[in-house]
Design a protein around this motif. Structure first.
Motif, PDB file in Angstrom:
ATOM      1  N   THR A   1      21.035  29.818  17.116  1.00 15.67           N
ATOM      2  CA  THR A   1      21.994  29.980  16.946  1.00 15.67           C
ATOM      3  C   THR A   1      22.221  31.156  17.767  1.00 15.67           C
ATOM      4  N   SER A   2      21.180  31.966  17.790  1.00 16.95           N
ATOM      5  CA  SER A   2      21.305  33.481  18.930  1.00 16.95           C
ATOM      6  C   SER A   2      21.940  32.900  20.188  1.00 16.95           C
ATOM      7  N   PHE A   3      22.682  32.034  20.906  1.00 18.53           N
ATOM      8  CA  PHE A   3      22.781  31.581  21.820  1.00 18.53           C
ATOM      9  C   PHE A   3      23.967  30.756  21.963  1.00 18.53           C
ATOM     10  N   SER A   4      24.050  30.271  20.975  1.00 14.96           N
ATOM     11  CA  SER A   4      24.858  29.248  20.973  1.00 14.96           C
ATOM     12  C   SER A   4      26.151  29.888  20.768  1.00 14.96           C
ATOM     13  N   GLY A   5      25.860  31.423  19.938  1.00 11.28           N
ATOM     14  CA  GLY A   5      27.180  32.835  19.284  1.00 11.28           C
ATOM     15  C   GLY A   5      27.408  33.206  20.835  1.00 11.28           C
ATOM     16  N   PRO A   6      26.716  33.614  21.683  1.00  9.39           N
ATOM     17  CA  PRO A   6      27.210  34.206  23.262  1.00  9.39           C
ATOM     18  C   PRO A   6      27.636  33.377  24.170  1.00  9.39           C
ATOM     19  N   ILE A   7      27.039  32.093  24.063  1.00  7.98           N
ATOM     20  CA  ILE A   7      27.561  31.626  25.115  1.00  7.98           C
ATOM     21  C   ILE A   7      29.500  31.263  24.484  1.00  7.98           C
ATOM     22  N   VAL A   8      29.456  30.502  23.223  1.00  8.02           N
ATOM     23  CA  VAL A   8      30.893  30.343  22.683  1.00  8.02           C
ATOM     24  C   VAL A   8      31.796  31.986  23.014  1.00  8.02           C
ATOM     25  N   ALA A   9      31.179  32.904  22.371  1.00  3.15           N
ATOM     26  CA  ALA A   9      31.934  34.630  23.056  1.00  3.15           C
ATOM     27  C   ALA A   9      32.566  34.476  24.491  1.00  3.15           C
ATOM     28  N   GLY A  10      31.409  34.850  25.727  1.00  7.05           N
ATOM     29  CA  GLY A  10      31.643  34.224  26.897  1.00  7.05           C
ATOM     30  C   GLY A  10      32.748  33.349  26.635  1.00  7.05           C
ATOM     31  N   PHE A  11      32.541  32.392  26.283  1.00  6.71           N
ATOM     32  CA  PHE A  11      34.079  31.279  26.862  1.00  6.71           C
ATOM     33  C   PHE A  11      35.125  32.018  26.340  1.00  6.71           C
ATOM     34  N   ALA A  12      35.062  32.093  24.925  1.00 10.61           N
ATOM     35  CA  ALA A  12      36.283  32.915  23.911  1.00 10.61           C
ATOM     36  C   ALA A  12      36.871  33.924  25.028  1.00 10.61           C
ATOM     37  N   ALA A  13      35.985  34.854  25.407  1.00 14.59           N
ATOM     38  CA  ALA A  13      37.147  36.009  25.987  1.00 14.59           C
ATOM     39  C   ALA A  13      37.491  35.053  27.342  1.00 14.59           C
ATOM     40  N   THR A  14      36.623  34.104  27.942  1.00 16.44           N
ATOM     41  CA  THR A  14      37.381  33.917  29.571  1.00 16.44           C
ATOM     42  C   THR A  14      38.614  33.327  29.282  1.00 16.44           C
ATOM     43  N   VAL A  15      38.697  32.253  28.075  1.00 10.58           N
ATOM     44  CA  VAL A  15      39.674  31.565  27.575  1.00 10.58           C
ATOM     45  C   VAL A  15      41.070  32.227  27.175  1.00 10.58           C
ATOM     46  N   TRP A  16      40.555  33.929  26.448  1.00 10.15           N
ATOM     47  CA  TRP A  16      41.117  34.446  26.137  1.00 10.15           C
ATOM     48  C   TRP A  16      42.251  35.267  27.215  1.00 10.15           C
ATOM     49  N   GLN A  17      41.378  35.257  27.856  1.00  9.27           N
ATOM     50  CA  GLN A  17      41.862  35.649  29.445  1.00  9.27           C
ATOM     51  C   GLN A  17      42.836  35.039  29.868  1.00  9.27           C
ATOM     52  N   ALA A  18      42.639  33.947  29.832  1.00  9.44           N
ATOM     53  CA  ALA A  18      44.036  32.878  30.291  1.00  9.44           C
ATOM     54  C   ALA A  18      44.979  32.275  29.030  1.00  9.44           C
ATOM     55  N   ASN A  19      45.233  33.136  28.032  1.00  6.61           N
ATOM     56  CA  ASN A  19      45.763  33.354  26.983  1.00  6.61           C
ATOM     57  C   ASN A  19      46.367  34.585  26.138  1.00  6.61           C
ATOM     58  N   PRO A  20      46.727  34.945  27.360  1.00  7.20           N
ATOM     59  CA  PRO A  20      46.396  36.966  26.644  1.00  7.20           C
ATOM     60  C   PRO A  20      47.436  37.075  25.495  1.00  7.20           C
ATOM     61  N   PHE A  21      48.691  36.529  25.427  1.00  8.62           N
ATOM     62  CA  PHE A  21      49.276  36.379  24.472  1.00  8.62           C
ATOM     63  C   PHE A  21      48.939  36.085  22.848  1.00  8.62           C
ATOM     64  N   ARG A  22      47.452  35.463  22.576  1.00  8.49           N
ATOM     65  CA  ARG A  22      47.912  34.875  21.561  1.00  8.49           C
ATOM     66  C   ARG A  22      46.645  36.051  20.606  1.00  8.49           C
ATOM     67  N   THR A  23      46.885  35.870  19.913  1.00  6.70           N
ATOM     68  CA  THR A  23      46.155  37.203  18.644  1.00  6.70           C
ATOM     69  C   THR A  23      44.951  36.730  18.693  1.00  6.70           C
ATOM     70  N   ASN A  24      43.453  37.383  17.686  1.00  7.27           N
ATOM     71  CA  ASN A  24      42.424  36.714  17.873  1.00  7.27           C
ATOM     72  C   ASN A  24      42.265  35.847  16.482  1.00  7.27           C
ATOM     73  N   MET A  25      43.229  35.773  15.972  1.00  7.79           N
ATOM     74  CA  MET A  25      43.066  34.268  14.902  1.00  7.79           C
ATOM     75  C   MET A  25      43.756  33.230  15.272  1.00  7.79           C
ATOM     76  N   GLU A  26      45.095  33.531  16.168  1.00 10.97           N
ATOM     77  CA  GLU A  26      45.235  32.711  16.549  1.00 10.97           C
ATOM     78  C   GLU A  26      44.095  31.299  17.735  1.00 10.97           C
ATOM     79  N   LEU A  27      43.609  32.880  18.302  1.00  6.38           N
ATOM     80  CA  LEU A  27      42.283  32.164  19.607  1.00  6.38           C
ATOM     81  C   LEU A  27      41.390  31.870  18.662  1.00  6.38           C
ATOM     82  N   ILE A  28      40.448  31.793  17.617  1.00  7.53           N
ATOM     83  CA  ILE A  28      40.577  31.055  16.686  1.00  7.53           C
ATOM     84  C   ILE A  28      40.703  30.040  15.887  1.00  7.53           C
ATOM     85  N   GLU A  29      41.896  29.749  15.537  1.00  2.87           N
ATOM     86  CA  GLU A  29      42.407  28.297  15.304  1.00  2.87           C
ATOM     87  C   GLU A  29      42.468  27.590  16.590  1.00  2.87           C
ATOM     88  N   LEU A  30      43.079  28.337  17.733  1.00  6.25           N
ATOM     89  CA  LEU A  30      42.921  27.628  18.928  1.00  6.25           C
ATOM     90  C   LEU A  30      41.868  26.711  19.634  1.00  6.25           C
TER      91      LEU A  30
END
Length: 557
Positions: free
Chosen positions: A410-439
């Motif tokens: 899970t050392s690898f699945s974690g950062p794969i998702v972290a990079g994915f999440a950062a990029t999704v957040w770039q596409a949805n910049p008005f989300r809060t961190n908690m909204e992003l988790i729920e998304l």
């Protein structure tokens, strides 16, 4: 048994050195000194730029998070008093209102008698520091670097450019994210790990230096800025996010900025590493990080540090889980690996994956089946964990010599998702961190039936465009997809209908194709959009209602 780095292949660990238990009273150890208050501090919440970077303040403002007394630095007078009492002060913690000192048992007794000391905790036995850099100096350099603009242009990628790592990215739809122009640019990811040897010389990381994407570094184990030594686990983890070597390997967020922070001493396991994590998280906050990736987990420690039990995995007991929740309270998205204990006696997630405000990531194989080693939930207080899952078995990563390797964890699945999440957040910049988790949860393959094996399942970019981050509370937002000859139907939940709504339809390049303002006469009715004729292709529908902004994607066939 020790749960150290969540990495099961190819990296060697140093043996634990036996501790000399003689002369314990004269042996210097690291201790955590908690202060009773922040009275008479020269810092104030009304002037946060005294101790936070502009980017950190902006992150709070964007998410309507106020600066609180917990954000204030400790009282400098208290630190000076510790030093006058002959204690070596290593670091101070804003969130814990504490200081990490090095002293003997005899010196500790004197410190405990100071009127402003609330309580103390021993962290480990430790040798003297080898580095000379200070935390403050490094933070100044990081804060300055984090304001540097990235080069805006990245060439379009083909599936072959991802090399053998294509599937671990494609499983999440990362290749489509990149094709839509989202690479993580403008986002800052703090990587908390055990060392990053080889990074300056590996071709796949050259862009981090050439494009000023390396926002800063600091080693909290040795108290120095150089992190390009020690255990190579961090190098492998970083590559799953940051690598950019078309034809060989491309990571999930190669356009992001990175803070490389060493918190883990791979040779031993003590509570001091939890405090190193806390300090690094505060550091990342001050420097303006958006995302923290932590491929570390803690349950068992070397003596004399006290180990945790499963009952402690309640999100509120371990030092590191408290720190992770404090980090999330500042608006950072904390992504942590769930653990590799699924087929061992412990079985459950480790700290800080048990924290209630983090995104804990489990592991699946290439077919989307849970990896046997991936830790299970629930937490001790009954919450579902992990939150989501990604490929963590037979994952490709980069070694310090620049070559590709495969490993599990899970050392690898974690950062794969972290990079994915950062990029999704770039596409949805008005989300809060908690909204992003729920998304991300609601976009998971298991969202309708989450469990304690893979949580809400494997998130996917395609599903984030129609998933609602508030679906669990009835805050629905989705669009018909695909669209043929019929009008575009937009469905909005009650919270979106409180104010006038503005809708834009953009093509894949961002060109506006249609714009419409709507004042609803009747609540909770689908909106029928009849824009001008659209050719076949991908479109973005951007919806604004007051301060709420969301972007959905649909395809015209």
């Amino acid at each position: 048994m020790r749960l150290l780095l969540l990495f099961t292949c190819l990296l060697l660990y140093l043996p634990v050195k036996a501790q000399d238990t003689g002369n314990a009273a004269r042996e210097e150890q690291k201790r955590l000194i908690y202060f009773a208050d922040k009275a008479d501090t020269p810092f104030t919440t009304s002037e946060p730029l005294q101790f936070l970077s502009p980017k950190a303040v902006e992150r709070r403002k964007r998410q309507n998070i106020t600066v609180t007394p917990r954000d204030l630095p400790v009282n400098p007078a208290y630190v000076a008093a510790l030093q006058e009492a002959s204690a070596t002060v290593w670091y101070t913690s804003r969130w814990f209102n504490a200081a990490v000192v090095q002293c003997t048992d005899e010196q500790l007794q004197a410190l405990e008698e100071l009127p402003f000391v609330l309580r103390t905790q021993s962290l480990n036995r430790v040798a003297s520091p080898t580095g000379t850099s200070t935390q403050g100096t490094a933070l100044q350099s990081i804060a300055a670097a984090s304001t540097t603009s990235n080069a805006p242009y990245w060439p379009a990628l083909n599936p072959s450019d991802y090399g053998p790592a294509f599937h671990q990215a494609d499983m999440l739809g990362v290749d489509e994210l990149h094709a839509d122009g989202y690479t993580g640019a403008g986002m800052t990811i703090a990587v908390l790990d055990a060392g990053f040897p080889g990074v300056p010389t590996i071709a796949a990381f050259a862009h981090l230096f050439e494009r000023n994407q390396l926002a800063g570094t600091f080693d909290f184990v040795r108290k120095q800025e150089d992190v390009f030594t020690a255990d190579a686990h961090g190098t492998a983890v970083l590559s799953t996010m940051a690598a950019y070597a078309p034809g060989s390997m491309v990571g999930t967020a190669y356009g992001a900025n990175y803070l490389l922070l060493r918190t883990e001493d791979a040779a031993t396991e003590h509570n001091i590493e939890e405090i190193n994590w806390l300090l690094a998280a505060e550091f990342a906050d001050s420097a303006g990080a958006d995302v923290i990736n932590s491929s570390l987990g803690y349950t068992l420690f070397d003596a004399p540090s006290q180990s945790y039990t499963y009952q402690d995995m309640d999100g509120n007991t371990s030092l590191i889980s408290k720190a992770a929740d404090f980090a999330a309270a500042t608006g950072m998205l904390v992504v942590t690996s769930a653990g590799n204990e699924g087929n061992k006696s412990w079985q459950y997630v480790s700290a800080p994956a048990d924290a209630d405000s983090v995104l804990a990531v489990g592991a699946v194989d290439s077919l989307g089946v849970k990896a046997a080693f991936s830790s299970f939930g629930p937490t001790a207080d009954g919450r579902i964990k992990p939150d989501v899952a990604a490929m963590g078995q037979a994952v490709y990563f980069i070694l310090p010599n620049g070559s590709l390797a495969r490993g599990n964890g899970t050392s690898f699945s974690g950062p794969i998702v972290a990079g994915f999440a950062a990029t999704v957040w770039q596409a949805n910049p008005f989300r809060t961190n908690m909204e992003l988790i729920e998304l991300l949860r609601q976009s998971g393959s298991n969202a309708t039936n989450p469990d304690n094996s893979i949580g809400y399942g494997i998130p996917n970019y395609r599903r984030t465009l129609t998933a609602s981050p508030g679906a669990a509370t009835g805050e629905e937002l989705y669009i018909t997809n695909p669209v043929r000859q019929d009008p575009v139907i937009l469905y909005l939940g009650q919270d979106w209908l409180q104010q006038a709504i503005e809708v834009q339809v953009l093509d894949a390049t961002g060109k506006q194709m249609f714009r419409q303002s709507i004042v609803l006469a009747q609540k909770e009715q689908p909106l029928k959009l009849e824009p001008q004729h659209l050719g076949n292709g991908l479109y973005l529908c951007r919806i604004r209602s007051g301060n709420r902004v969301a972007t959905l994607r649909f395809v015209k066939l």
